[in-house]
Motif scaffolding. Structure first.
Motif, PDB file in Angstrom:
ATOM      1  N   GLY A 133      -3.941  -0.707  -8.109  1.00  0.00           N
ATOM      2  CA  GLY A 133      -4.528  -2.017  -8.358  1.00  0.00           C
ATOM      3  C   GLY A 133      -4.819  -2.203  -9.830  1.00  0.00           C
ATOM      4  O   GLY A 133      -4.652  -1.288 -10.642  1.00  0.00           O
ATOM      5  N   ALA A 155      -6.911  -7.061  -8.458  1.00  0.00           N
ATOM      6  CA  ALA A 155      -5.687  -7.394  -7.730  1.00  0.00           C
ATOM      7  C   ALA A 155      -4.985  -6.134  -7.235  1.00  0.00           C
ATOM      8  O   ALA A 155      -4.939  -5.124  -7.930  1.00  0.00           O
ATOM      9  CB  ALA A 155      -4.743  -8.197  -8.611  1.00  0.00           C
ATOM     10  N   SER A 156      -4.444  -6.223  -6.043  1.00  0.00           N
ATOM     11  CA  SER A 156      -3.666  -5.136  -5.458  1.00  0.00           C
ATOM     12  C   SER A 156      -2.937  -5.675  -4.239  1.00  0.00           C
ATOM     13  O   SER A 156      -3.369  -6.663  -3.631  1.00  0.00           O
ATOM     14  CB  SER A 156      -4.570  -3.968  -5.055  1.00  0.00           C
ATOM     15  OG  SER A 156      -3.823  -2.955  -4.389  1.00  0.00           O
ATOM     16  N   ASN A 157      -1.841  -5.020  -3.880  1.00  0.00           N
ATOM     17  CA  ASN A 157      -1.173  -5.342  -2.616  1.00  0.00           C
ATOM     18  C   ASN A 157      -1.909  -4.739  -1.430  1.00  0.00           C
ATOM     19  O   ASN A 157      -1.625  -5.070  -0.282  1.00  0.00           O
ATOM     20  CB  ASN A 157       0.266  -4.817  -2.645  1.00  0.00           C
ATOM     21  CG  ASN A 157       1.114  -5.504  -3.697  1.00  0.00           C
ATOM     22  OD1 ASN A 157       0.889  -6.679  -4.006  1.00  0.00           O
ATOM     23  ND2 ASN A 157       2.076  -4.789  -4.260  1.00  0.00           N
ATOM     24  N   ASN A 158      -2.848  -3.851  -1.713  1.00  0.00           N
ATOM     25  CA  ASN A 158      -3.621  -3.137  -0.712  1.00  0.00           C
ATOM     26  C   ASN A 158      -5.008  -3.783  -0.588  1.00  0.00           C
ATOM     27  O   ASN A 158      -5.799  -3.732  -1.527  1.00  0.00           O
ATOM     28  CB  ASN A 158      -3.744  -1.667  -1.128  1.00  0.00           C
ATOM     29  CG  ASN A 158      -4.489  -0.802  -0.145  1.00  0.00           C
ATOM     30  OD1 ASN A 158      -5.476  -1.217   0.441  1.00  0.00           O
ATOM     31  ND2 ASN A 158      -4.019   0.421   0.023  1.00  0.00           N
ATOM     32  N   SER A 159      -5.295  -4.409   0.547  1.00  0.00           N
ATOM     33  CA  SER A 159      -6.559  -5.137   0.703  1.00  0.00           C
ATOM     34  C   SER A 159      -7.775  -4.216   0.607  1.00  0.00           C
ATOM     35  O   SER A 159      -8.820  -4.603   0.073  1.00  0.00           O
ATOM     36  CB  SER A 159      -6.578  -5.887   2.039  1.00  0.00           C
ATOM     37  OG  SER A 159      -6.468  -4.989   3.131  1.00  0.00           O
ATOM     38  N   ARG A 162      -8.406  -3.550  -3.080  1.00  0.00           N
ATOM     39  CA  ARG A 162      -9.028  -4.719  -3.718  1.00  0.00           C
ATOM     40  C   ARG A 162     -10.531  -4.723  -3.469  1.00  0.00           C
ATOM     41  O   ARG A 162     -11.335  -4.958  -4.373  1.00  0.00           O
ATOM     42  CB  ARG A 162      -8.422  -6.027  -3.182  1.00  0.00           C
ATOM     43  CG  ARG A 162      -6.995  -6.278  -3.559  1.00  0.00           C
ATOM     44  CD  ARG A 162      -6.607  -7.732  -3.335  1.00  0.00           C
ATOM     45  NE  ARG A 162      -6.672  -8.166  -1.945  1.00  0.00           N
ATOM     46  CZ  ARG A 162      -5.672  -8.099  -1.079  1.00  0.00           C
ATOM     47  NH1 ARG A 162      -4.519  -7.550  -1.442  1.00  0.00           N
ATOM     48  NH2 ARG A 162      -5.811  -8.557   0.153  1.00  0.00           N
ATOM     49  N   THR A 178     -11.569 -10.912  -5.896  1.00  0.00           N
ATOM     50  CA  THR A 178     -10.342 -10.253  -5.446  1.00  0.00           C
ATOM     51  C   THR A 178      -9.171 -11.235  -5.481  1.00  0.00           C
ATOM     52  O   THR A 178      -9.351 -12.449  -5.363  1.00  0.00           O
ATOM     53  CB  THR A 178     -10.482  -9.689  -4.018  1.00  0.00           C
ATOM     54  OG1 THR A 178     -10.813 -10.758  -3.109  1.00  0.00           O
ATOM     55  CG2 THR A 178     -11.553  -8.614  -3.970  1.00  0.00           C
ATOM     56  N   ASN A 179      -7.974 -10.678  -5.656  1.00  0.00           N
ATOM     57  CA  ASN A 179      -6.755 -11.482  -5.746  1.00  0.00           C
ATOM     58  C   ASN A 179      -5.610 -10.651  -5.177  1.00  0.00           C
ATOM     59  O   ASN A 179      -5.476  -9.479  -5.518  1.00  0.00           O
ATOM     60  CB  ASN A 179      -6.494 -11.846  -7.214  1.00  0.00           C
ATOM     61  CG  ASN A 179      -5.372 -12.853  -7.393  1.00  0.00           C
ATOM     62  OD1 ASN A 179      -4.295 -12.712  -6.818  1.00  0.00           O
ATOM     63  ND2 ASN A 179      -5.609 -13.861  -8.213  1.00  0.00           N
ATOM     64  N   ASP A 180      -4.789 -11.236  -4.314  1.00  0.00           N
ATOM     65  CA  ASP A 180      -3.708 -10.468  -3.702  1.00  0.00           C
ATOM     66  C   ASP A 180      -2.386 -10.564  -4.460  1.00  0.00           C
ATOM     67  O   ASP A 180      -1.369 -10.028  -4.024  1.00  0.00           O
ATOM     68  CB  ASP A 180      -3.504 -10.876  -2.239  1.00  0.00           C
ATOM     69  CG  ASP A 180      -3.088 -12.336  -2.077  1.00  0.00           C
ATOM     70  OD1 ASP A 180      -2.883 -13.028  -3.096  1.00  0.00           O
ATOM     71  OD2 ASP A 180      -2.963 -12.784  -0.922  1.00  0.00           O
ATOM     72  N   ASP A 181      -2.399 -11.242  -5.616  1.00  0.00           N
ATOM     73  CA  ASP A 181      -1.172 -11.410  -6.406  1.00  0.00           C
ATOM     74  C   ASP A 181      -1.147 -10.393  -7.549  1.00  0.00           C
ATOM     75  O   ASP A 181      -1.460 -10.703  -8.699  1.00  0.00           O
ATOM     76  CB  ASP A 181      -1.099 -12.835  -6.951  1.00  0.00           C
ATOM     77  CG  ASP A 181       0.195 -13.109  -7.723  1.00  0.00           C
ATOM     78  OD1 ASP A 181       1.135 -12.285  -7.639  1.00  0.00           O
ATOM     79  OD2 ASP A 181       0.249 -14.137  -8.421  1.00  0.00           O
ATOM     80  N   THR A 236      -2.026 -18.295  -9.780  1.00  0.00           N
ATOM     81  CA  THR A 236      -2.698 -17.155 -10.406  1.00  0.00           C
ATOM     82  C   THR A 236      -2.940 -17.412 -11.881  1.00  0.00           C
ATOM     83  O   THR A 236      -3.970 -17.009 -12.436  1.00  0.00           O
ATOM     84  CB  THR A 236      -1.847 -15.878 -10.231  1.00  0.00           C
ATOM     85  OG1 THR A 236      -1.753 -15.586  -8.833  1.00  0.00           O
ATOM     86  CG2 THR A 236      -2.466 -14.691 -10.946  1.00  0.00           C
TER      87      THR A 236
END
Length: 332
Positions: A133, A155-159, A162, A178-181, A236
Motif C-alpha cells: 500500500g 491506498a491499496s488493492n488490499n482492503s 488500507r 482510505t482509497n482503493d485506487d 482520484t
C-alpha cells in the motif's frame, strides 16, 4: 501496540516514525548512515533532515538489516525510488514470513516505467508478500513532525491493508482517508513532482500567481490524461493524492522539487543544484521516466516535455516557456 519497522531515515521517514511512536507503536528505523542512526538513538533528533525537531524518545534506529526485519511484520518504506530494488532485494533474501509493505515513495522507475508498488512486487517473493500500500497526499514532513493538521490518503488493492494504514497513522493532527485506487494515488504522488519543478521555474523567472495557477491547472490535466491511460480512476486526481498533493508541492518552499525549479528559473545549472542538495528531488528522475512513458503510451504532456528539454537537453527555460504559450489553439 504494533511493532513497526521504518526503512529510511530521511525527513518523511522520520516524521512518520514519530507519528507511529506518538500513537504508542514500537518503532525501529533502519538506515545506512551510522552517524544519523547514532543521533536518533542518542539525541532523538535528525537535524540533517528535520532541523531542530524533537523525535519521540521511544524510537530506536539501527543499521542491522536482520534486526530491522525481525522487529515487525509491518514495513514502512521511506526510501528514494532508486534504492527500492536494492534494499527490498536484500530484505527478500532474509524473509521467512509474510510482511505488509507500506511505502511513501513518490517516483517512477527509469527504463521499466514501473510504480513503486510494482517494484516491490517484483522484488518480494509472493509467499512473503502480505500486501502493498501507499500513504500519500499533501504532507510536508516539516509540518507533520510538529503536529500541524495534515490529511492524506491510504491506498491499496488490499482492503485490510488500507484499514491497517488508516489505523496505524490516524491521530488528532493526521487524518487518513482510505482509497482503493492504488494506481491513481501512486501516479498522483509521483507526477506532481514534475509540475512542482516547473512551478518553481516559473517563480524563479519572476512570474506571478497567474502563471503558477495556469501551470498547476494544466499540469493536473496532463497528469490525469496519463493516469487514466494507465488505468487510474480520474476522480482520484481530484482528491488528496492528486490535486491536494499537487497544490502543496507547487506552492511551498518546503518542497525540494519546487526549490530546485526555482533555482533553475534563476539561472543556476542543474548539476550544481543537485550537488548542494542533501535530499533527493524525485521529480528530476520522474521527469525522465514520464517523458519516455508518455511517448510510449501516446499521451500528450507538454509541460513534462518542456521540462525534460530543460533538464536533459539543456534548453533555455525562456525558450520552452514561449513554446508552451505558443502552442496551437484548442478547447479546454
Amino acid at each position: 501496540m504494533t511493532n513497526i519497522t521504518v526503512f529510511g531515515t530521511g525527513s518523511f521517514g522520520s516524521a512518520l516514525a514519530n507519528v507511529l511512536a506518538e500513537n504508542g507503536h514500537h518503532v525501529l528505523m533502519w538506515g545506512k548512515n551510522q552517524a544519523t542512526i547514532d543521533e536518533i538513538n542518542s539525541n532523538h533528533t535528525n537535524i540533517s533532515y528535520l532541523k531542530e525537531a524533537q523525535l519521540n524518545s521511544s524510537i530506536k534506529a539501527t543499521t542491522d538489516l536482520d534486526q530491522a526485519i525481525k522487529h515487525s511484520d509491518t514495513f514502512i518504506i521511506a526510501l528514494p525510488t532508486k534504492a527500492i530494488r536494492d534494499v527490498m532485494g536484500r530484505v527478500n533474501t532474509k524473509l521467512n514470513s509474510k510482511k505488509s509493505f507500506i511505502h511513501v515513495t513518490k517516483g517512477i522507475e527509469n527504463e521499466s516505467f514501473k510504480r513503486v508498488s510494482e517494484m516491490i512486487e517484483d522484488t518480494i517473493a509472493p509467499e512473503f508478500n502480505g500486501g502493498i500500500g501507499i500513504l500519500s497526499g499533501p504532507s510536508h514532513a516539516e509540518e507533520v513532525v510538529i503536529k500541524q493538521p495534515t490529511t492524506v490518503a491510504a491506498a491499496s488493492n488490499n482492503s485490510e491493508l488500507r484499514q491497517l494504514i488508516q489505523d496505524l497513522f490516524m491521530t488528532d493532527y493526521l487524518r487518513v482517508y482510505t482509497n482503493d485506487d492504488l494506481v491513481g494515488v501512486e501516479l498522483g504522488g509521483a507526477l506532481k513532482n514534475i509540475i512542482a519543478i516547473a512551478s518553481g521555474v516559473v517563480s524563479g523567472m519572476g512570474y506571478g500567481d497567474n502563471a503558477k495557477a495556469a501551470l498547476i491547472t494544466r499540469g493536473l490535466a496532463e497528469i490525469t490524461r496519463l493516469g487514466v491511460k494507465l488505468g487510474a480512476d480520474p476522480l482520484t486526481f481530484q482528491g488528496l493524492g492528486g490535486i491536494g498533493d499537487l497544490i502543496v508541492t507547487c506552492t511551498s518552499t518546503h518542497s525540494r522539487n519546487f526549490s530546485l525549479g526555482y533555482k533553475l528559473g534563476k539561472g543556476e545549472q542543474l548539476d550544481d543544484i543537485l550537488k548542494d542538495m542533501n535530499m533527493v528531488a524525485e521529480g528530476v528522475y520522474t521527469t525522465q521516466s514520464v517523458y519516455h512513458l508518455a511517448k510510449h503510451q501516446g499521451v500528450e504532456m507538454p509541460i513534462t516535455e518542456a521540462l525534460y528539454r530543460v533538464l536533459f537537453e539543456k534548453q533555455p527555460v525562456e525558450k520552452e516557456l514561449k513554446i508552451l504559450m505558443g502552442r496551437n489553439k484548442k478547447a479546454e
